[in-house]
Design an enzyme around this catalytic site. Structure first.
Site, PDB file in Angstrom:
ATOM      1  N   HIS A 245      70.896  29.777 133.038  1.00 32.83           N
ATOM      2  CA  HIS A 245      71.063  30.459 134.497  1.00 32.83           C
ATOM      3  C   HIS A 245      70.514  29.938 135.745  1.00 32.83           C
ATOM      4  CE1 HIS A 245      73.144  33.459 132.341  1.00 32.83           C
ATOM      5  NE2 HIS A 245      72.264  33.731 131.280  1.00 32.83           N
TER       6      HIS A 245
ATOM      7  N   ARG B 254      71.666  43.606 127.313  1.00 35.83           N
ATOM      8  CA  ARG B 254      72.329  42.472 127.946  1.00 35.83           C
ATOM      9  C   ARG B 254      71.300  41.434 127.267  1.00 35.83           C
ATOM     10  NH1 ARG B 254      73.849  38.895 127.321  1.00 35.83           N
ATOM     11  NH2 ARG B 254      75.601  37.672 128.228  1.00 35.83           N
TER      12      ARG B 254
ATOM     13  N   CYS C 226      66.109  31.046 129.315  1.00 33.47           N
ATOM     14  CA  CYS C 226      67.058  31.787 130.152  1.00 33.47           C
ATOM     15  C   CYS C 226      67.577  30.921 131.158  1.00 33.47           C
ATOM     16  CB  CYS C 226      66.346  33.017 130.967  1.00 33.47           C
ATOM     17  SG  CYS C 226      65.597  33.830 129.966  1.00 33.47           S
TER      18      CYS C 226
ATOM     19  N   CYS D 123      71.154  37.963 124.899  1.00 39.11           N
ATOM     20  CA  CYS D 123      70.974  36.760 125.405  1.00 39.11           C
ATOM     21  C   CYS D 123      70.021  36.253 124.080  1.00 39.11           C
ATOM     22  CB  CYS D 123      70.166  36.389 126.597  1.00 39.11           C
ATOM     23  SG  CYS D 123      71.464  36.656 127.842  1.00 39.11           S
TER      24      CYS D 123
END
Lengths: 206, 276
Positions: B189, B233, B185, B237
């Site tokens: 991000h 969501r 992630c 990803c």
């Protein structure tokens, strides 16, 4: 020139005061993460289970949030995985390279059975040709890449190595290890090297 | 640090080619256009089609359904059976009856199974809508529940040992790289101001940015023409990370949601958000 030097100093200062620059460690047990990952993907095909398990390099990168203490060890280990074309030619066709740079196809669970080869998806993170305005900024701009480097042989090899295994150059680089992980073939990597390095490539056109 | 230094070095390399200024002016112009588009979409909250699914979710919550033919009004979202107002703002939390930490979707799933008698396996066959299809019932109910915390702030306490454990797992997973692309992630991000193609990336490692973003989910996604929940969501990803299909309500997705909510602590809930 003066302005650029100031930019450099500023960047260094920001890195110094940014607390996220300090080395952080995930102290949670790796076995616990693995167990959670295995349980979270019950629909995974047996062939895919290896995707859930990190190799030694990646496990270390995760543990140290990509600021590894043993960077030279990682670089040496990753460099050993790089394979070269038998004839030693590192540049392919930049036109095919541009298609690969545009394509994000491949390896997603909706991409089976495959209808074409995997893409490199370079534009997701990098600027390359000036014509393509839809580019990401997770990686540095590569516009003029070969021109800046005067298309030298050493730089061509460095580009090949970086694409084949980014971590041989920058341990815990955010960039995928395209060759080592089997995302791209040697031929495909050569095409992308040509896109970056060839004097005819639009990447190097003024 | 190495990555950061390398990125700095690479940015400098392109500065010598005089490319950085050109790149910023083109990128800046595109970004301004996109921002105009987003603010136009946001200017009238009733133009958000996601509000239809809030209403649909409310009706599903109140209507008897499933083999047991009961409504979900006896479902305990953490504040007591049937108490919906403010429940979402205090999730994820530990539920003694289920003996685990749950987010809103895991909890609605649990209630649909235990109260209404729906088959767990069937609920999870295709839990998320394809492009152009409406959000599934579970997602619509979760959207309704989240809506009833609008105007409140994220205030999950993570005080129970199991909640602490889930939060620690979520943080570790946020930085956990895997799959053929070696993505985590954090790859996309962690740092501010980055884009994939033209899409700006939300940053969850910094609370001031997480607070602005997390409270917009569930959100209406214009490109797919449906409401997308947070579990959906995260599923998306993982798809992009070239990992298999993550199960709705799994500890991995609940742990990641726990991390996001903790990072967004104090941020206002205002759903459904409106996304690309």
């Amino acid at each position: 020139m003066e302005k650029r030097r100031i930019t450099f100093v500023l960047l260094v200062c920001i890195a110094r005061v940014d607390p996220s620059c300090a080395q952080e460690i995930n102290d949670i047990d790796e076995a616990k993460i693995d167990a959670a990952m295995r349980a979270a993907f019950p629909k995974a095909n047996v062939d895919w289970l290896s995707r859930l398990k990190a190799d030694q390099t990646i496990a270390g990168c995760s543990q140290y949030k990509d600021t590894p203490p043993a960077a030279p060890t990682i670089a040496a280990r990753e460099r050993a995985s790089i394979r070269y074309p038998p004839d030693g030619e590192l540049m392919g066709d930049w036109k095919r390279g541009e298609q690969l740079a545009q394509s994000g196809y491949g390896l997603r669970f909706t991409d089976y059975p495959p209808t074409r080869g995997n893409g490199g998806n370079c534009y997701a993170c990098h600027q390359l040709t000036k014509e393509e305005l839809s580019y990401g900024t997770l990686g540095p701009s590569l516009a003029g890449y070969g021109k800046i480097r005067r298309s030298s042989e050493a730089d061509t090899k460095a580009a090949y190595d970086k694409i084949y295994n980014s971590q041989a150059t920058y341990p815990c680089s955010l960039m995928p290890r395209f060759g080592t992980n089997g995302v791209l073939t040697i031929e495909q990597i050569k095409d992308i090297v040509a896109l970056l390095m060839s004097p005819e490539s639009p990447v190097n056109r003024p | 640090m190495n990555v950061r230094r390398n990125l700095c070095a690479a940015v400098l390399a392109s500065a010598f080619a005089g490319a950085v200024h050109a790149q910023e002016s083109i990128g800046g112009a595109i970004e301004r256009e996109l921002e105009t588009y987003r603010s136009m979409m946001k200017s009238d909250p009733w133009s958000n089609p996601g509000t239809l699914d809030v209403d649909r979710g409310e009706s599903l919550w109140k209507t008897p359904a499933g083999p047991n033919n009961v409504s979900l009004e006896a479902c305990d979202l953490g504040l007591g059976p049937g108490k919906v107002d403010g429940a979402f703002a205090a999730l994820p939390r530990y539920f003694a009856d289920a003996e685990r930490v749950m987010d809103v979707e895991a909890r609605v799933l649990w209630c649909m199974e235990k109260l209404q008698g729906f088959d767990h396996v069937k609920l999870l066959v295709r839990p998320h809508p394809g492009a152009g299809m409406p959000v599934k019932d579970l997602g619509a109910i979760a959207t309704y529940v989240a809506y009833r915390s609008n105007g409140r702030s994220f205030a999950a306490t993570f005080s129970h040992p199991k909640e602490k454990e889930m939060l620690a797992l979520g943080e570790a997973l946020f930085f956990h790289r895997s799959g053929p692309m070696d993505f985590a992630c954090s790859t996309c991000h962690r740092d501010s101001g980055k884009r994939i193609r033209l899409q700006p990336l939300p940053v969850f490692s910094k609370p001031e940015e997480a607070r602005r973003i997390v409270g917009e989910w569930p959100a209406y996604r214009v490109s797919a023409a449906h409401v997308m929940t947070m579990q959906h969501r995260i599923y998306d990803c993982f798809w992009q990370m070239r990992l298999p299909e993550v199960e709705l309500g799994s500890d991995v997705s609940v742990a990641l949601i726990s991390y996001l909510v903790k990072q967004a602590e104090g941020g206002e809930i205002n759903i459904p958000g409106m996304k690309r």
